[in-house]
Every structure is written in structure tokens, then in C-alpha cells.
Motif scaffolding. Sequence first.
Motif, PDB file in Angstrom:
ATOM      1  N   ASP A 206     -25.860  37.477 -30.469  1.00 45.49           N
ATOM      2  CA  ASP A 206     -26.385  36.111 -30.449  1.00 45.49           C
ATOM      3  C   ASP A 206     -27.893  36.086 -30.641  1.00 45.49           C
ATOM      4  O   ASP A 206     -28.429  35.228 -31.352  1.00 45.49           O
ATOM      5  CB  ASP A 206     -26.023  35.409 -29.133  1.00 45.49           C
ATOM      6  N   SER A 209     -28.660  36.854 -34.292  1.00 47.64           N
ATOM      7  CA  SER A 209     -28.332  35.690 -35.109  1.00 47.64           C
ATOM      8  C   SER A 209     -29.378  34.593 -34.946  1.00 47.64           C
ATOM      9  O   SER A 209     -29.822  33.978 -35.934  1.00 47.64           O
ATOM     10  CB  SER A 209     -26.949  35.158 -34.727  1.00 47.64           C
ATOM     11  N   ASP A 210     -29.800  34.343 -33.713  1.00 45.66           N
ATOM     12  CA  ASP A 210     -30.812  33.311 -33.462  1.00 45.66           C
ATOM     13  C   ASP A 210     -32.147  33.682 -34.119  1.00 45.66           C
ATOM     14  O   ASP A 210     -32.829  32.824 -34.683  1.00 45.66           O
ATOM     15  CB  ASP A 210     -31.018  33.129 -31.955  1.00 45.66           C
ATOM     16  N   CYS A 211     -32.509  34.947 -34.030  1.00 42.60           N
ATOM     17  CA  CYS A 211     -33.769  35.399 -34.613  1.00 42.60           C
ATOM     18  C   CYS A 211     -33.747  35.208 -36.123  1.00 42.60           C
ATOM     19  O   CYS A 211     -34.688  34.671 -36.717  1.00 42.60           O
ATOM     20  CB  CYS A 211     -34.003  36.858 -34.263  1.00 42.60           C
ATOM     21  N   ASP A 213     -31.841  33.206 -37.814  1.00 36.80           N
ATOM     22  CA  ASP A 213     -31.824  31.765 -38.095  1.00 36.80           C
ATOM     23  C   ASP A 213     -33.246  31.217 -38.181  1.00 36.80           C
ATOM     24  O   ASP A 213     -33.563  30.405 -39.055  1.00 36.80           O
ATOM     25  CB  ASP A 213     -31.053  31.012 -37.010  1.00 36.80           C
ATOM     26  N   GLN A 214     -34.074  31.666 -37.256  1.00 43.90           N
ATOM     27  CA  GLN A 214     -35.458  31.174 -37.235  1.00 43.90           C
ATOM     28  C   GLN A 214     -36.230  31.605 -38.482  1.00 43.90           C
ATOM     29  O   GLN A 214     -36.936  30.797 -39.086  1.00 43.90           O
ATOM     30  CB  GLN A 214     -36.169  31.659 -35.975  1.00 43.90           C
TER      31      GLN A 214
END
Length: 263
Positions: A206, A209-211, A213-214
Motif C-alpha cells: 500500500d 502504491s501510494d508513493c 500514485d503521488q
Amino acid sequence: MAKGYSRLLFVFSSSFIHLFVLSLAQPNFIVQHCSDNNGNYTINSAYETNLNSLLSSISSNTAIDYGFYNESSGQEPDKVNAIALCRGDVSLEVCRGCVTNATQKILQVCPNQKEAIGWYDECMLRYSNNSIFREMETQPQFDLVNTQNVTGDVSAFNTGLQDLLTNLRNTAASGSSVLKFQTGNTTANFQSIYALVQCTPDLSADMCSDCLDQVIGEIPSCCSGKIGGRVLTPSCYFRFELYRFFNSTVNLLPPPPTEGIDC
């Protein structure tokens, strides 16, 4: 990359000559950041001793054969934490050479900061007096962009690039605890696009994925309609070009140990 060379005008011991030339021969980082936020250390301090010991340990570590080094040295308040990450498609020999260069170059470009980071094409090195293991960090961020524009339908090109990077993100984030990396290509606006994404593998799926996404979300402001670019952060990055810039065989590093890594 440019390399510096020294013509010695005096006769020194062979060991001194070797060390002197070696210190000048490291290639320049693509980009580096020497942080002043955490203060500076002084010469001959406990922090400097721990940092030198840690960088020496990383550069001489032959037990790790999967391209991710995460080690600490010393005790608080002089404890130093470091991460070195090789690009997931490079050979072990290239990886270790890159990391060795980075451990020497970082002390030249950031001579007394308690926190610093430097990027080469094939690896990244970061150290800090703060905890950096299993922590997602997207600052500092650096956008490196080819100034040449794509031809034709820019919107179609950007959509194809976004879709490619999103698919690569999903695969990379689901990678193992020693490798979160993926490459791929697509065709958009009648042009081939090649890309890679990578996270430090100590991140959870997660967090990776978040990194990503940014950083992928930076495309409209940094890279829209450009023929190449990359966004670098301490925890993750992406790069894209109109040509194949990565090795065709992904993950040339030896298979990681099944027990994972210690942080």
C-alpha cells in the motif's frame, strides 16, 4: 558522466596515490540533496565516525545480492541510518560498483550534513539521523524532464503514459520484500513509450502504491507532452522515454533469499 582526474606532481606512497585518485574519480550524481534541516555534524564527532563506518560497511557488503542495502550504525543521538537501492534490472556487478561510487561521492558533495541523498542512473544512496526504514518519504522531490515535446495528439500520449505507469505501479507494489520494480512499454499516438517504476522494497504494498500514485500524479505539471522524464523521491520514482533505456531482461540480480531481509 564526467570524471575528474589528477596529475600528481610529487612522489607519494602508492597507497596515498591510490586513495587520492579514487577520491577524485567518482562520477557526479544525476541529482543530490544535502539537507540542512537536521543540522550538521562536526569533524571527528561520533556521528562522523558512525557515518563513515556505515558507508564503508555498505560498500563492502557482498552478502547482499539483491540490490537493497539498509543498515544502521551507532547509538542515539549519534545513530546513522542508511539505504542504498539499485535499479532492479542491473547486474550485481553494476549494482555494487554504483553503490561504492555513491558511498564515496556523497561525502564529497555533502561533507557535513546529517542527512543527504544522491541518485545515479543505476542506484540511489540515502542516509539520515532519523528513522528511514519502512517510512514512505516523497520529499525532497526532483523532476528531470526532456524539454522536447512529442508530436501529434498530446492528450493521447499523456493518457497512454498514465495508463502504462499505473499498470507498472500495480505490479511493482505487489513485489517482494526485496524488490518492488517493474518495466514495460506501450504505444500511444503512434509512438512507443518505455517506462519503469520502483519503490524501496521495505515499503508495504500500500505504501509503495501510494508513493507511486503521488509521483505519477506529477505528470501534468512536470512532464505533460514531453518525450522523456523522471520524478525522483527517496521512497519511489518513475522514468519514461521514447526508447528502451532499461535492460530487456528485468531483474538481472540473483534471486533474493526466501526469508527476506532484516531492517
